[in-house]
Scaffold this motif. Structure first.
Motif, PDB file in Angstrom:
ATOM      1  N   THR A  31       0.769  -1.267  -0.025  1.00  0.00           N
ATOM      2  CA  THR A  31       0.152  -0.143  -0.279  1.00  0.00           C
ATOM      3  C   THR A  31       0.870   1.116  -0.047  1.00  0.00           C
ATOM      4  O   THR A  31       0.434   2.395   0.152  1.00  0.00           O
ATOM      5  CB  THR A  31      -0.806  -0.130   1.254  1.00  0.00           C
ATOM      6  OG1 THR A  31      -0.176  -0.181   2.295  1.00  0.00           O
ATOM      7  CG2 THR A  31      -1.967  -1.087   1.194  1.00  0.00           C
ATOM      8  N   ALA A  32       2.306   1.076  -0.083  1.00  0.00           N
ATOM      9  CA  ALA A  32       3.167   2.151  -0.237  1.00  0.00           C
ATOM     10  C   ALA A  32       4.232   1.838  -1.231  1.00  0.00           C
ATOM     11  O   ALA A  32       4.659   0.791  -1.369  1.00  0.00           O
ATOM     12  CB  ALA A  32       3.815   2.490   1.340  1.00  0.00           C
ATOM     13  N   VAL A  33       4.286   2.758  -2.054  1.00  0.00           N
ATOM     14  CA  VAL A  33       5.310   2.834  -3.079  1.00  0.00           C
ATOM     15  C   VAL A  33       6.315   3.920  -3.132  1.00  0.00           C
ATOM     16  O   VAL A  33       5.832   5.133  -3.009  1.00  0.00           O
ATOM     17  CB  VAL A  33       4.580   2.722  -4.466  1.00  0.00           C
ATOM     18  CG1 VAL A  33       5.633   2.654  -5.780  1.00  0.00           C
ATOM     19  CG2 VAL A  33       3.806   1.526  -4.629  1.00  0.00           C
ATOM     20  N   ARG A  34       7.591   3.756  -3.629  1.00  0.00           N
ATOM     21  CA  ARG A  34       8.623   4.801  -3.733  1.00  0.00           C
ATOM     22  C   ARG A  34       8.880   4.661  -5.174  1.00  0.00           C
ATOM     23  O   ARG A  34       9.240   3.879  -5.816  1.00  0.00           O
ATOM     24  CB  ARG A  34      10.009   4.288  -2.895  1.00  0.00           C
ATOM     25  CG  ARG A  34      10.829   5.378  -2.907  1.00  0.00           C
ATOM     26  CD  ARG A  34      12.027   5.020  -1.801  1.00  0.00           C
ATOM     27  NE  ARG A  34      13.343   5.843  -2.304  1.00  0.00           N
ATOM     28  CZ  ARG A  34      13.567   7.053  -1.500  1.00  0.00           C
ATOM     29  NH1 ARG A  34      12.476   7.418  -0.597  1.00  0.00           N
ATOM     30  NH2 ARG A  34      14.500   7.822  -1.631  1.00  0.00           N
ATOM     31  N   ILE A  35       8.843   6.115  -5.334  1.00  0.00           N
ATOM     32  CA  ILE A  35       9.346   6.488  -7.001  1.00  0.00           C
ATOM     33  C   ILE A  35      10.549   6.917  -6.768  1.00  0.00           C
ATOM     34  O   ILE A  35      10.672   8.212  -6.212  1.00  0.00           O
ATOM     35  CB  ILE A  35       8.193   7.587  -7.476  1.00  0.00           C
ATOM     36  CG1 ILE A  35       6.664   6.926  -7.409  1.00  0.00           C
ATOM     37  CG2 ILE A  35       8.490   7.883  -9.049  1.00  0.00           C
ATOM     38  CD1 ILE A  35       6.388   5.893  -8.431  1.00  0.00           C
ATOM     39  N   GLU A  36      11.566   6.530  -7.579  1.00  0.00           N
ATOM     40  CA  GLU A  36      12.837   7.157  -7.803  1.00  0.00           C
ATOM     41  C   GLU A  36      12.741   8.147  -8.903  1.00  0.00           C
ATOM     42  O   GLU A  36      12.027   8.163  -9.657  1.00  0.00           O
ATOM     43  CB  GLU A  36      13.791   6.063  -8.064  1.00  0.00           C
ATOM     44  CG  GLU A  36      13.854   5.063  -6.787  1.00  0.00           C
ATOM     45  CD  GLU A  36      14.447   5.789  -5.458  1.00  0.00           C
ATOM     46  OE1 GLU A  36      15.139   6.675  -5.460  1.00  0.00           O
ATOM     47  OE2 GLU A  36      14.223   4.890  -4.529  1.00  0.00           O
ATOM     48  N   ALA A  37      13.927   9.155  -8.822  1.00  0.00           N
ATOM     49  CA  ALA A  37      14.091   9.761  -9.989  1.00  0.00           C
ATOM     50  C   ALA A  37      14.120   9.121 -11.233  1.00  0.00           C
ATOM     51  O   ALA A  37      14.891   8.250 -11.328  1.00  0.00           O
ATOM     52  CB  ALA A  37      15.088  10.919  -9.814  1.00  0.00           C
ATOM     53  N   GLY A  38      13.468   9.333 -12.132  1.00  0.00           N
ATOM     54  CA  GLY A  38      13.534   8.868 -13.635  1.00  0.00           C
ATOM     55  C   GLY A  38      12.391   7.581 -13.568  1.00  0.00           C
ATOM     56  O   GLY A  38      12.057   7.216 -14.800  1.00  0.00           O
ATOM     57  N   ASP A  39      11.652   7.242 -12.506  1.00  0.00           N
ATOM     58  CA  ASP A  39      10.542   6.393 -12.695  1.00  0.00           C
ATOM     59  C   ASP A  39       9.470   7.089 -13.544  1.00  0.00           C
ATOM     60  O   ASP A  39       9.176   8.492 -13.077  1.00  0.00           O
ATOM     61  CB  ASP A  39      10.017   5.829 -11.373  1.00  0.00           C
ATOM     62  CG  ASP A  39      11.082   4.842 -10.585  1.00  0.00           C
ATOM     63  OD1 ASP A  39      12.050   4.274 -11.514  1.00  0.00           O
ATOM     64  OD2 ASP A  39      11.089   4.415  -9.592  1.00  0.00           O
ATOM     65  N   ASP A  40       8.682   6.309 -14.108  1.00  0.00           N
ATOM     66  CA  ASP A  40       7.349   7.239 -14.771  1.00  0.00           C
ATOM     67  C   ASP A  40       6.362   6.741 -13.842  1.00  0.00           C
ATOM     68  O   ASP A  40       5.542   5.511 -13.925  1.00  0.00           O
ATOM     69  CB  ASP A  40       7.109   6.327 -16.181  1.00  0.00           C
ATOM     70  CG  ASP A  40       6.142   7.016 -16.842  1.00  0.00           C
ATOM     71  OD1 ASP A  40       5.376   8.063 -16.174  1.00  0.00           O
ATOM     72  OD2 ASP A  40       5.923   6.588 -18.089  1.00  0.00           O
ATOM     73  N   ALA A  41       5.641   7.694 -13.049  1.00  0.00           N
ATOM     74  CA  ALA A  41       4.436   7.708 -12.118  1.00  0.00           C
ATOM     75  C   ALA A  41       3.314   7.329 -12.817  1.00  0.00           C
ATOM     76  O   ALA A  41       2.551   6.648 -12.091  1.00  0.00           O
ATOM     77  CB  ALA A  41       4.446   8.979 -11.490  1.00  0.00           C
ATOM     78  N   ARG A  42       3.298   7.250 -13.976  1.00  0.00           N
ATOM     79  CA  ARG A  42       2.062   6.905 -15.000  1.00  0.00           C
ATOM     80  C   ARG A  42       1.722   5.480 -14.750  1.00  0.00           C
ATOM     81  O   ARG A  42       0.588   5.076 -14.885  1.00  0.00           O
ATOM     82  CB  ARG A  42       2.033   7.425 -16.134  1.00  0.00           C
ATOM     83  CG  ARG A  42       2.014   9.141 -16.438  1.00  0.00           C
ATOM     84  CD  ARG A  42       2.222   9.535 -17.863  1.00  0.00           C
ATOM     85  NE  ARG A  42       3.879   9.256 -18.126  1.00  0.00           N
ATOM     86  CZ  ARG A  42       4.406   9.861 -19.099  1.00  0.00           C
ATOM     87  NH1 ARG A  42       3.762  10.749 -19.896  1.00  0.00           N
ATOM     88  NH2 ARG A  42       5.499   9.596 -19.386  1.00  0.00           N
ATOM     89  N   ALA A  43       2.906   4.572 -14.424  1.00  0.00           N
ATOM     90  CA  ALA A  43       2.683   3.343 -14.290  1.00  0.00           C
ATOM     91  C   ALA A  43       1.829   2.988 -13.009  1.00  0.00           C
ATOM     92  O   ALA A  43       1.240   1.894 -13.201  1.00  0.00           O
ATOM     93  CB  ALA A  43       3.733   2.486 -14.197  1.00  0.00           C
TER      94      ALA A  43
END
Length: 142
Positions: A31-43
């Motif tokens: 229920t928690a996700v980490r987005i790194e720089a360069g990851d596409d949040a649209r996924a």
């Protein structure tokens, strides 16, 4: 988290965030996700409703990709906690809040008086953003 700053009324989400790759690869109970720089949040867009926290990494205060990530998620309707983590400077927090961030985990402690001054520095905004503040031109001219 000692340096956690929150602008939400609900309880902080304490589940560790999984990487975007792990989440997309089948860690479907997260229920928690980490987005790194360069990851596409649209996924994340097809599965936003199951997330309570999205943590966005700021590896450097100069890296503005996280601002776009926040805007993408908020415009898609994400209403959960959106946390900026990493090299977050106190003078960036007001702008990050405008993009949709509502919690912060800066690497270095933030002086509350300095934060209050930074948040009060610009009482008017000039354009619409994720925070819903009414731009000053609309206040003046309807």
């Amino acid at each position: 988290m000692d340096n956690l700053l929150r602008f939400r009324d609900d309880e902080p989400h304490d589940e560790p965030a999984v990487t975007l790759d792990a989440f997309l690869a089948g860690q479907t109970n997260a229920t928690a996700v980490r987005i790194e720089a360069g990851d596409d949040a649209r996924a994340l867009l097809p599965r936003l409703e199951q997330l309570a926290l999205v943590e966005v990494s700021f590896p450097s205060f100069r890296d503005g990709r996280g601002y776009s990530t926040a805007r993408i998620l908020r415009e898609a309707g994400y209403a959960g906690e959106l946390r900026a983590a990493g090299d977050v400077l106190v003078d960036q927090i007001a702008f990050m809040r405008r993009c949709g961030f509502d919690s912060f985990a800066p690497e270095k402690p933030v002086d509350p008086a300095v934060l209050d001054a930074a948040l009060a520095r610009y009482p008017a905004v000039y354009q619409a953003a994720a925070d819903g503040a009414v731009p000053v031109w609309r206040l003046r001219h309807g």
